[in-house]
Design a protein around this motif. Structure first.
Motif, PDB file in Angstrom:
ATOM      1  N   LYS A   1       0.808  -1.221   0.000  1.00 21.49           N
ATOM      2  CA  LYS A   1       0.000   0.000   0.000  1.00 21.49           C
ATOM      3  C   LYS A   1       0.845   1.276   0.000  1.00 21.49           C
ATOM      4  CE  LYS A   1      -4.238  -1.774   2.035  1.00 21.49           C
ATOM      5  NZ  LYS A   1      -5.188  -1.666   3.154  1.00 21.49           N
ATOM      6  N   VAL A   2       1.913   1.286   0.789  1.00 20.04           N
ATOM      7  CA  VAL A   2       2.736   2.503   0.858  1.00 20.04           C
ATOM      8  C   VAL A   2       3.517   2.682  -0.436  1.00 20.04           C
ATOM      9  CG1 VAL A   2       4.563   3.715   2.081  1.00 20.04           C
ATOM     10  CG2 VAL A   2       2.899   2.376   3.372  1.00 20.04           C
ATOM     11  N   PHE A  27       2.845   1.655  -3.282  1.00 18.73           N
ATOM     12  CA  PHE A  27       1.922   2.021  -4.358  1.00 18.73           C
ATOM     13  C   PHE A  27       1.780   3.536  -4.430  1.00 18.73           C
ATOM     14  CE2 PHE A  27      -2.518   2.848  -5.761  1.00 18.73           C
ATOM     15  CZ  PHE A  27      -2.419   2.342  -7.048  1.00 18.73           C
ATOM     16  N   LYS A  28       1.709   4.173  -3.258  1.00 16.28           N
ATOM     17  CA  LYS A  28       1.530   5.618  -3.224  1.00 16.28           C
ATOM     18  C   LYS A  28       2.728   6.348  -3.825  1.00 16.28           C
ATOM     19  CE  LYS A  28      -2.362   5.088  -1.692  1.00 16.28           C
ATOM     20  NZ  LYS A  28      -3.115   5.194  -0.469  1.00 16.28           N
ATOM     21  N   LYS A  63       2.944   5.273  -7.933  1.00 11.15           N
ATOM     22  CA  LYS A  63       1.603   5.069  -8.474  1.00 11.15           C
ATOM     23  C   LYS A  63       1.579   5.073 -10.006  1.00 11.15           C
ATOM     24  CE  LYS A  63      -2.376   7.631  -9.127  1.00 11.15           C
ATOM     25  NZ  LYS A  63      -2.548   9.050  -9.344  1.00 11.15           N
TER      26      LYS A  63
END
Lengths: 322, 208
Positions: B185-186, B188-189, B192
């Motif tokens: 999740k991190v 990905f940020k 992106k």
């Protein structure tokens, strides 16, 4: 074999001397920031009833807690969280006043062994209780900004989401569990299937399809707004935008409209903070107006928490990379 | 640069082919000998590992994305990832399998279920409100009923030919499996644009 002379339990964290000074320094700065702004530090108990965490509807499995049976035969857990016990504290002692609390300390969460996870987590945070509406959020955002400036990491990225936006979206689609699950995993494949199964109009389908990657600045937010016809849904986005663009000072932030609340007591603004070298968010928080009513106190609340062990890990990584 | 972990073996072969079709240069991967980490000119860095290790690397943010079977995700306790794409390859399903008489037999004791996927087996029987004893086997789970260690098994079924060859049959399907693209999740940020570009390109290959 006298194993206890040289082994520590799998659950224990490594005793470190080199980063304690860093931890205390950050903690000191945060304490100064919090108390300067009238957030009273509370020293929360280390033990609480297991039911406090399981019965309040936050979906915390009791198997994740360190538990024992007390002298009365009741199940007691090592502190698992700060926000929930603080809500109880407010409801029992400070009812009806606007209260500002800050806290520093460890929470204890059982993790599977041999996964490289830690069971002892150091947190620092603030909670603003009974300051409803934009005023509460603005105050917390100002605190957040000061907090971020006191964490010596170079690349902190703050992200804002809206639980109100999602709630309205689930209302419109008449389906919360499935869409929420899809957005939680940002599964594009499943989202397409979901849209196929429903009879949404073309514009609304486009809106849904955008959500998994609806991450960006005000331009992205405006583009999403263009796709929204529903007045209430649009208002949640405008509220979010107004709140954030009026922030003063510099702030490396973005919106994430696909952000799904991890705990279901969030009702409005949601906050996450990241740094490149930590695999998990270093800051989490938001508006959680649904928690206090569970303690029979019909008041609002907003706050955030810094996960200082991830901050320390990231700092160590940054040093190594330099 | 995107860091990628791929499950070794069949998933690796199929995913590499798809990435190649999506326009990435996979030559360095095809030509690898014993190296465990490969970087390509397209700015992709690959590591290859066992399925559960792919999840572990992703959890710790060592890699940004991973290619792993839904079977592994279902049985793993780590849940904090994005599952961006279903690659529609490696399709099979989880099932309860046993000798045909299992379906009608009246069990006096707890059923014994052999499986490599103990969490999946547990969750399935829980959802059926059945209390069973689960016995972990690491491979050739079909042996469970054959040697009478268990009454049934929970396993991946692809063609069903191993079951058939041993006189076993599918009692009930549990869930569908295929290869998934997951993301930390991190990470990905922070990556992106590149990750979404890769997802979009792969998605086109899936749809072809």
């Amino acid at each position: 074999m006298e194993f206890y002379k040289y082994l520590i339990p799998e659950e224990s964290i490594d005793v470190r001397i080199d980063n304690v000074a860093t931890l205390r320094k950050i903690e000191g700065k945060l304490r100064e920031t919090f108390t300067k702004n009238n957030y009273n530090e509370v020293l929360m108990p280390s033990f609480d009833y297991v039911e406090l965490y399981t019965q309040i509807g936050c979906d915390i499995p009791s198997s994740n807690m360190f538990r024992f049976v007390d002298s009365k035969g009741k199940n007691v857990a090592l502190r698992y969280d700060f926000t929930i016990p603080l809500a109880r504290l407010y409801a029992t002692k400070y009812h009806d006043t606007t209260s500002r609390f800050c806290y520093f300390g460890k929470v204890y969460r059982k993790e599977k062994v041999h996964k490289g996870r830690s069971s002892e987590l150091f947190q620092a945070g603030v909670e603003l209780i009974n300051e409803p509406g934009v005023r509460g959020e603005q105050e917390i955002l100002a605190m957040l900004q000061e907090t971020v400036s006191n964490i010596p990491l170079n690349d902190i990225l703050i992200e804002f989401g809206s639980a109100a936006f999602l709630d309205r979206l689930f209302e419109i689609t008449d389906d919360d569990a499935r869409l929420q699950e899809i957005l939680k995993y940002r599964s594009v494949s499943q989202l397409k299937e979901f849209i196929k199964e429903h009879d949404f109009d073309e514009k609304f389908s486009r809106l849904l399809l955008k959500l998994p990657s609806a991450i960006g600045g005000t331009k992205m937010l405006d583009e999403i707004c263009e796709l929204v016809d529903d007045k209430i849904l649009l208002d949640t986005l405008i509220d979010l935008k107004c709140l954030i663009i009026n922030l003063e000072g510099t702030y490396n932030y973005q919106f994430d409209l696909g952000m799904v609340p991890e705990i279901d007591y969030y009702t409005g603004l949601m906050i996450k903070g990241y740094t490149k070298n930590a695999a998990k968010p270093i800051i989490t928080g938001g508006r959680y107006d649904k928690l206090l009513p569970k303690f029979d106190a019909d008041v609002s609340a907003v706050g955030f928490c810094c996960h200082l062990n991830y901050v320390l890990e990231a700092l160590a990584m940054e040093e190594n990379n330099d | 640069m995107i860091k990628i972990a791929i499950t070794k073996g069949r998933i690796e072969k199929q995913v590499c082919k798809m990435l190649e079709k999506a326009g990435y240069d996979l030559e360095p991967v095809y030509n690898k000998k014993r190296e465990l980490m490969i970087t390509t000119d397209d700015g992709l860095q690959f590591i290859f590992g066992k399925a559960n290790d792919v999840v572990t690397f992703l959890e710790h943010g060592i890699v940004d994305i991973g290619f792993v079977g839904k079977d592994t995700l279902d049985d793993n306790d780590f849940d904090d990832y994005y599952e961006l794409l279903d690659l529609q390859i490696g399709k099979c399903f989880f099932a309860v399998a046993a000798y045909p008489e299992y379906a009608t037999k009246n069990f006096k004791n707890r059923k014994r279920i052999a499986s490599k996927y103990t969490n999946v087996a547990k969750k399935y029987f829980e959802s059926k409100k059945e209390d069973v004893e689960i016995i972990k086997l690491e491979g050739s789970v079909e042996l469970g009923p054959i040697v009478n260690l268990s009454d049934a098994i929970v396993d991946i079924v692809e063609t069903g030919s191993t079951l058939k060859a041993n006189g076993l049959e599918v009692i009930e399907k549990i869930s569908e499996i295929s290869t998934r693209l997951i993301a930390n999740k991190v990470n990905f940020k922070y990556n992106k644009t590149e990750i979404i570009d890769l997802v979009n390109r792969l998605e086109q290959v899936v749809e072809e």
